[in-house]
Write a protein that holds these residues in place. Sequence first.
Motif, short mmCIF file in Angstrom:
data_model
loop_
_atom_site.label_atom_id
_atom_site.label_comp_id
_atom_site.label_asym_id
_atom_site.label_seq_id
_atom_site.Cartn_x
_atom_site.Cartn_y
_atom_site.Cartn_z
N ILE A 17 0.88 -1.17 0.00
CA ILE A 17 0.00 0.00 0.00
C ILE A 17 0.91 1.21 0.00
O ILE A 17 1.73 1.39 0.91
N LYS A 18 0.78 2.04 -1.06
CA LYS A 18 1.68 3.18 -1.25
C LYS A 18 0.89 4.48 -1.35
O LYS A 18 -0.31 4.47 -1.50
N ASN A 19 1.61 5.57 -1.30
CA ASN A 19 1.08 6.93 -1.41
C ASN A 19 0.23 7.33 -0.21
O ASN A 19 -0.68 8.15 -0.33
N LEU A 20 0.51 6.75 0.95
CA LEU A 20 -0.18 7.17 2.17
C LEU A 20 0.47 8.45 2.66
O LEU A 20 1.69 8.60 2.60
N THR A 21 -0.33 9.37 3.14
CA THR A 21 0.21 10.61 3.69
C THR A 21 -0.29 10.76 5.12
O THR A 21 -1.47 10.56 5.39
N GLY A 22 0.59 11.08 6.02
CA GLY A 22 0.21 11.23 7.42
C GLY A 22 -0.08 9.88 8.06
O GLY A 22 0.18 8.83 7.49
N THR A 23 -0.64 9.94 9.24
CA THR A 23 -1.00 8.71 9.95
C THR A 23 -2.32 8.18 9.41
O THR A 23 -3.25 8.94 9.16
N ALA A 24 -2.38 6.87 9.22
CA ALA A 24 -3.60 6.24 8.72
C ALA A 24 -3.79 4.90 9.41
O ALA A 24 -2.83 4.28 9.87
#
Length: 75
Positions: A17-24
């Motif tokens: 899983i890519k392109n996550l920004t910040g905490t998720a």
Amino acid sequence: KTKFKVIQNSASNSIQIKNLTGTATIFVIDLKGKVLIKKEVNSNTTIAKDRLSPGINIVKILNTAENIEELKIIK
């Protein structure tokens, strides 16, 4: 709304899983509603496919802005 990418890698038996920004928070849920994985992340992550149920699974990502994104994946 952030658009994440889910990349299924057959050779390594994993899902990236890519392109996550910040905490998720990532949830992987089977079609019966059972939460298979709940994982808090701050960046890109990998999930082993052996933790998934056979058939269709749903990846839900909840970010800090309370946005929910969803994608179906097949094991």
